[in-house]
Design a protein around this motif. Structure first.
Motif, mmCIF file in Angstrom:
data_model
loop_
_atom_site.group_PDB
_atom_site.id
_atom_site.type_symbol
_atom_site.label_atom_id
_atom_site.label_comp_id
_atom_site.label_asym_id
_atom_site.label_seq_id
_atom_site.Cartn_x
_atom_site.Cartn_y
_atom_site.Cartn_z
ATOM 1 N N TYR A 125 0.863 -1.179 0.000
ATOM 2 C CA TYR A 125 0.000 0.000 0.000
ATOM 3 C C TYR A 125 0.901 1.232 0.000
ATOM 4 O O TYR A 125 1.624 1.460 0.975
ATOM 5 C CB TYR A 125 -0.926 -0.033 1.214
ATOM 6 C CG TYR A 125 -1.670 -1.342 1.336
ATOM 7 C CD1 TYR A 125 -2.487 -1.778 0.282
ATOM 8 C CD2 TYR A 125 -1.530 -2.166 2.435
ATOM 9 C CE1 TYR A 125 -3.155 -2.988 0.358
ATOM 10 C CE2 TYR A 125 -2.201 -3.374 2.519
ATOM 11 C CZ TYR A 125 -3.008 -3.783 1.477
ATOM 12 O OH TYR A 125 -3.662 -4.977 1.551
ATOM 13 N N PRO A 126 0.880 2.008 -1.085
ATOM 14 C CA PRO A 126 1.907 3.046 -1.257
ATOM 15 C C PRO A 126 1.825 4.179 -0.236
ATOM 16 O O PRO A 126 2.815 4.839 0.021
ATOM 17 C CB PRO A 126 1.641 3.577 -2.665
ATOM 18 C CG PRO A 126 0.227 3.216 -2.973
ATOM 19 C CD PRO A 126 -0.060 1.957 -2.204
ATOM 20 N N HIS A 127 0.635 4.373 0.362
ATOM 21 C CA HIS A 127 0.477 5.509 1.262
ATOM 22 C C HIS A 127 0.744 5.121 2.715
ATOM 23 O O HIS A 127 0.633 5.957 3.596
ATOM 24 C CB HIS A 127 -0.931 6.076 1.135
ATOM 25 C CG HIS A 127 -1.996 5.048 1.389
ATOM 26 N ND1 HIS A 127 -2.197 3.978 0.552
ATOM 27 C CD2 HIS A 127 -2.894 4.922 2.381
ATOM 28 C CE1 HIS A 127 -3.190 3.240 1.029
ATOM 29 N NE2 HIS A 127 -3.628 3.790 2.134
ATOM 30 N N MET A 128 1.078 3.849 2.950
ATOM 31 C CA MET A 128 1.307 3.420 4.331
ATOM 32 C C MET A 128 2.797 3.147 4.552
ATOM 33 O O MET A 128 3.509 2.755 3.636
ATOM 34 C CB MET A 128 0.554 2.118 4.607
ATOM 35 C CG MET A 128 -0.945 2.239 4.568
ATOM 36 S SD MET A 128 -1.661 0.642 5.045
ATOM 37 C CE MET A 128 -3.343 0.880 4.512
ATOM 38 N N PHE A 186 -1.400 -4.340 8.461
ATOM 39 C CA PHE A 186 -2.736 -4.234 7.870
ATOM 40 C C PHE A 186 -3.583 -5.503 8.017
ATOM 41 O O PHE A 186 -4.743 -5.417 8.439
ATOM 42 C CB PHE A 186 -2.631 -3.811 6.404
ATOM 43 C CG PHE A 186 -3.950 -3.471 5.783
ATOM 44 C CD1 PHE A 186 -4.578 -2.263 6.057
ATOM 45 C CD2 PHE A 186 -4.581 -4.359 4.931
ATOM 46 C CE1 PHE A 186 -5.800 -1.944 5.489
ATOM 47 C CE2 PHE A 186 -5.811 -4.055 4.363
ATOM 48 C CZ PHE A 186 -6.419 -2.843 4.647
ATOM 49 N N ARG A 188 4.402 -9.118 5.320
ATOM 50 C CA ARG A 188 2.953 -8.910 5.402
ATOM 51 C C ARG A 188 2.208 -10.234 5.229
ATOM 52 O O ARG A 188 1.161 -10.461 5.821
ATOM 53 C CB ARG A 188 2.523 -7.908 4.323
ATOM 54 C CG ARG A 188 1.059 -7.546 4.413
ATOM 55 C CD ARG A 188 0.669 -6.488 3.417
ATOM 56 N NE ARG A 188 0.744 -6.961 2.059
ATOM 57 C CZ ARG A 188 0.527 -6.212 0.984
ATOM 58 N NH1 ARG A 188 0.242 -4.941 1.127
ATOM 59 N NH2 ARG A 188 0.612 -6.709 -0.226
ATOM 60 N N ALA A 212 -5.597 -6.420 -0.611
ATOM 61 C CA ALA A 212 -6.468 -6.042 0.496
ATOM 62 C C ALA A 212 -7.510 -7.141 0.757
ATOM 63 O O ALA A 212 -7.837 -7.433 1.907
ATOM 64 C CB ALA A 212 -7.153 -4.712 0.195
ATOM 65 N N ARG A 271 -13.437 -1.291 5.243
ATOM 66 C CA ARG A 271 -12.026 -1.123 5.595
ATOM 67 C C ARG A 271 -11.212 -0.763 4.350
ATOM 68 O O ARG A 271 -10.350 0.115 4.386
ATOM 69 C CB ARG A 271 -11.483 -2.392 6.239
ATOM 70 C CG ARG A 271 -10.047 -2.278 6.714
ATOM 71 C CD ARG A 271 -9.656 -3.465 7.543
ATOM 72 N NE ARG A 271 -10.347 -3.485 8.822
ATOM 73 C CZ ARG A 271 -9.903 -2.860 9.912
ATOM 74 N NH1 ARG A 271 -8.782 -2.187 9.869
ATOM 75 N NH2 ARG A 271 -10.593 -2.916 11.028
ATOM 76 N N TYR A 281 -9.326 2.741 4.302
ATOM 77 C CA TYR A 281 -7.868 2.681 4.454
ATOM 78 C C TYR A 281 -7.104 2.572 3.136
ATOM 79 O O TYR A 281 -5.918 2.849 3.081
ATOM 80 C CB TYR A 281 -7.470 1.511 5.357
ATOM 81 C CG TYR A 281 -7.876 1.725 6.782
ATOM 82 C CD1 TYR A 281 -7.109 2.539 7.613
ATOM 83 C CD2 TYR A 281 -9.038 1.163 7.281
ATOM 84 C CE1 TYR A 281 -7.484 2.761 8.918
ATOM 85 C CE2 TYR A 281 -9.429 1.375 8.583
ATOM 86 C CZ TYR A 281 -8.654 2.172 9.405
ATOM 87 O OH TYR A 281 -9.040 2.403 10.703
ATOM 88 N N ILE A 282 -7.766 2.121 2.082
ATOM 89 C CA ILE A 282 -7.047 1.955 0.814
ATOM 90 C C ILE A 282 -7.577 2.924 -0.243
ATOM 91 O O ILE A 282 -6.831 3.757 -0.754
ATOM 92 C CB ILE A 282 -7.174 0.512 0.274
ATOM 93 C CG1 ILE A 282 -6.865 -0.504 1.366
ATOM 94 C CG2 ILE A 282 -6.305 0.322 -0.954
ATOM 95 C CD1 ILE A 282 -5.427 -0.712 1.671
ATOM 96 N N PRO A 327 -7.728 7.066 0.767
ATOM 97 C CA PRO A 327 -6.392 7.691 0.810
ATOM 98 C C PRO A 327 -5.717 7.749 -0.558
ATOM 99 O O PRO A 327 -5.084 8.743 -0.890
ATOM 100 C CB PRO A 327 -5.599 6.785 1.759
ATOM 101 C CG PRO A 327 -6.604 6.062 2.555
ATOM 102 C CD PRO A 327 -7.828 5.937 1.712
ATOM 103 N N LEU A 328 -5.891 6.701 -1.349
ATOM 104 C CA LEU A 328 -5.246 6.706 -2.662
ATOM 105 C C LEU A 328 -5.963 7.651 -3.624
ATOM 106 O O LEU A 328 -5.381 8.100 -4.598
ATOM 107 C CB LEU A 328 -5.211 5.289 -3.247
ATOM 108 C CG LEU A 328 -4.253 4.331 -2.551
ATOM 109 C CD1 LEU A 328 -4.367 2.933 -3.118
ATOM 110 C CD2 LEU A 328 -2.822 4.827 -2.660
#
Lengths: 341, 318
Positions: free
Chosen positions: A87-90, A98, A146, B216, B225, B229-230, B233-234
């Motif tokens: 996940y690029p933003h985490m 996650f 992960r 995910a 979720r 969370y995915i 934000p993206l």
């Protein structure tokens, strides 16, 4: 820990059968490689096992439970993608955490597990970085962490090494195999790279056109190929296939078993006149490209060999009978197959 | 060391070829038409408006006398100006919040696979392709005091009429009361900017790699979720772009108010800065005050634009 089994598993896209009735058993703790050219259905098979693709027919059993209709999250599997799909933003920490957050695990326990997974893969020092600040190898390890963190029953790996450069890939093979041995989790690994398959797999399933052509240990696959497809897909350069005079059979032999032989034909030897037209020097070995009659053939000499065969001439070559495999010229099936266990 | 081989002079290219290969010349030449267009149709009026706003020019006396910020303070002293400013901010804010919520939902729905998806996408984009004046005239009929189909629909589902939620009258009289007129203006703005926002968000949504969604799914995240969370934000950078467009379009639009309510009812309850600038400057003949009203929020808007673009760029590098 769990065994994975597919029963008559089929996936049809429009008119094409991407996966065509596959029966496969991956034993508990085994490292099974699905090997095949692109479009052979190996990734589709993996995605069906993971629940990302709904099968057209057949069943998937994980750990004795029929999971065919279950969503991915209920299958207790973990997957590593070719692109790693971080996940690029985490941050690295949040990426690894996650799956645990999705399970609503308590914070302190989450932290413990993330630290454990990160230390196994040696990425403890990268926790606050974002994926874009990581090298290819580091990303791959984060993806593995992960996958590892929730202790899945099965790892599904989809060409996880193909985005690494050649040098890094060799060491990653080693790390990945050691990692799998250490956690002893059933692993299904998809690749089109036979070196990865031979080097890492406990067993290899060679696939083509949606079917499994052969399932066996790397040595079985290499030494006792079940058909012409496996014989020519595995091994580089591939197995030579020379038709018999009556055209009914193909004689298959590996380039390294094909050697210069002066003098009379002897028992247990097959001799051929080999016309060499090109030599390739590869450091540790030398490859001779040429023809027997009309058929293209390759011979491989180790660098330690004292004889050579300079291009432009015809030489007597031979192969031991024990190194010859026979295939039906029409069907491509092995005709001399002895029961191999 | 062997002597270096003599370097052959390259063959002379033909004359047009020569110019075509010079990026330093070809680039500016190809950019010229759009530069001329922007300078003539955007730059010139903008500069003129700025000059007017610092002067006391009127339709009757077109000599330009520099008066500094006098015109601005004069414009701001007018209660209608302050009402228009409040309305502009409020309409923009509310309509863009609604657009953001509806746009995200629509984009999510449209990103799924279902039969007739293309047709629905086309229909949703239609309002955007309609000339705004025609669209607003359509809305004028939809919101008519007597024959409004919306009222008919409300009556049919039992929300309008005696003993109902919006009752007791037979009609809502949308454009005849200040609060419903304001709601109407916001509604038309939403109708107007929603399609573009949806398409932008849809593009952003489909740009999220399938692998991430698969990951995910495997990681055990359910729909909400994944959304929180995915996806969101993206999507943030692309949302910033959608909102930026919406804000600029809504903020600077005068057509909706001008055609729908003329700033009323009864006076000025739906007045916005753009319409007020038009009424004051063109219909009222006070060019300077009209210009001052029009450029009043220019610095703020430019600031919003710069901020949003920066946000988009920062998120892009993530």
């Amino acid at each position: 820990m769990a065994a994975v089994e597919t029963r008559n598993l089929t996936k049809q896209f429009d008119q094409v059968k991407a996966v065509d009735g596959i029966d496969l058993v991956c034993e508990d703790g085994e490292f099974l490689v699905l090997l095949g050219p692109s479009g052979c259905g190996k990734t589709t098979l993996l995605r069906m096992i993971g629940g990302l693709e709904a099968p057209t027919g057949g069943e998937i059993v994980i750990g004795g439970q029929d999971v065919t209709k279950l969503p991915p999250r209920a299958r207790k599997i973990a997957m590593v993608f070719q692109s790693y799909a971080l996940y690029p933003h985490m941050t690295v920490y949040n990426n690894i955490a996650f799956p645990l957050k999705a399970q609503k695990m308590a914070k302190p326990e989450q932290q413990e597990r993330v630290t454990w997974a990160a230390s196994i893969l040696g990425i403890d020092h990268l926790m606050d970085r974002k994926p874009r600040q990581l090298s290819g190898g580091q990303r791959q390890r984060v993806a593995l962490a992960r996958a590892l963190v929730r202790e899945p029953n099965v790892f599904l790996l989809d060409e996880p090494l193909s985005n690494l450069d050649a040098q890094r890939r060799a060491s990653a093979r080693d790390e990945l195999q050691q990692f799998q041995r250490r956690v002893a989790t059933t692993t299904i690994y998809v690749t089109h790279d036979q070196v990865e398959a031979m080097g890492m797999g406990d067993r290899i399933a060679v696939m083509d056109q949606g079917r499994i052509r052969q399932l066996g240990t790397p040595a079985d696959i290499y030494n006792q190929p079940a058909d012409v497809f496996v014989a020519t897909f595995v091994g580089s350069p591939p197995m030579n296939l020379v038709p018999t005079p009556d055209g009914s059979l193909l004689l298959g032999f590996r380039p390294e078993h094909f050697f210069r032989h002066e003098g009379p034909a002897a028992d247990g030897l097959k001799t051929f006149p080999f016309h060499v037209h090109r030599e390739e020097y590869l450091g540790a070995e030398r490859l001779y490209y040429g023809e027997i009659g009309e058929t293209r053939v390759v011979a491989r000499f180790p660098v330690t060999a004292t004889t050579t065969a300079p291009p432009g001439d015809t030489y007597p070559f031979a192969v031991h009978d024990r190194d010859v495999r026979m295939f039906d010229a029409k069907t491509g099936e092995r005709t001399d197959l002895v029961a191999v266990t | 060391m062997s002597a270096p081989a003599a370097v052959q002079p390259a063959a002379r290219p033909s004359v047009p070829r020569y110019w075509m290969d010079r990026e330093g010349i070809l680039g500016p030449v190809m950019l010229l038409p759009v530069v001329v267009y922007i300078v003539a149709l955007v730059g010139f009026p903008l500069v003129l408006a700025l000059i007017y706003s610092f002067s006391d020019v009127t339709v009757g006396d077109q000599t330009i006398n520099w008066v500094g910020f006098e015109t601005f303070s004069q414009a701001m002293a007018n209660p209608t100006f302050r009402l228009a400013l409040r309305n502009t901010l409020l309409f923009t804010l509310i309509s863009q919040i609604v657009v953001l919520v509806l746009g995200n939902i629509l984009a999510l729905v449209l990103s799924a696979d279902f039969p007739g998806k293309r047709l629905v996408r086309f229909l949703i984009l239609l309002p955007w392709t309609t000339p705004i004046a025609l669209g607003v005239i359509g809305w004028l009929w939809l919101l008519d005091g007597l024959y409004s189909p919306i009222d008919a629909l409300l009556r049919m589902i039992g929300l309008l009429g005696p003993d109902t939620l919006f009752g007791p009258g037979r009609n809502m009289l949308w454009l005849a009361q200040p609060d419903t007129a304001q709601i109407s203006v916001v509604l038309v703005h939403v109708w107007r900017t929603l399609p573009l926002a949806t398409v932008i968000l849809l593009a952003g949504l489909t740009a999220i790699p399938q692998d991430l969604r698969d990951a995910a799914n495997v990681d055990g995240a359910g729909f909400f979720r994944q959304l929180v969370y995915i996806r969101i934000p993206l999507l943030l950078p692309i949302m910033a772009v959608a909102v930026l467009y919406g804000i600029v379009f809504t903020f600077t639009d005068m057509t909706v108010v001008y055609l729908l309510t003329r700033g009323g009812p009864p006076v000025d309850s739906t007045q916005v800065l753009a319409s007020w600038a038009y009424f004051k400057g063109i219909e009222g003949g006070n060019l300077a005050e009209g210009a001052a009203t029009a450029v009043f929020l220019f610095p703020a808007l430019a600031g919003v634009a710069a901020l949003m673009l920066r946000m988009a760029r920062r998120a892009e590098t993530n």
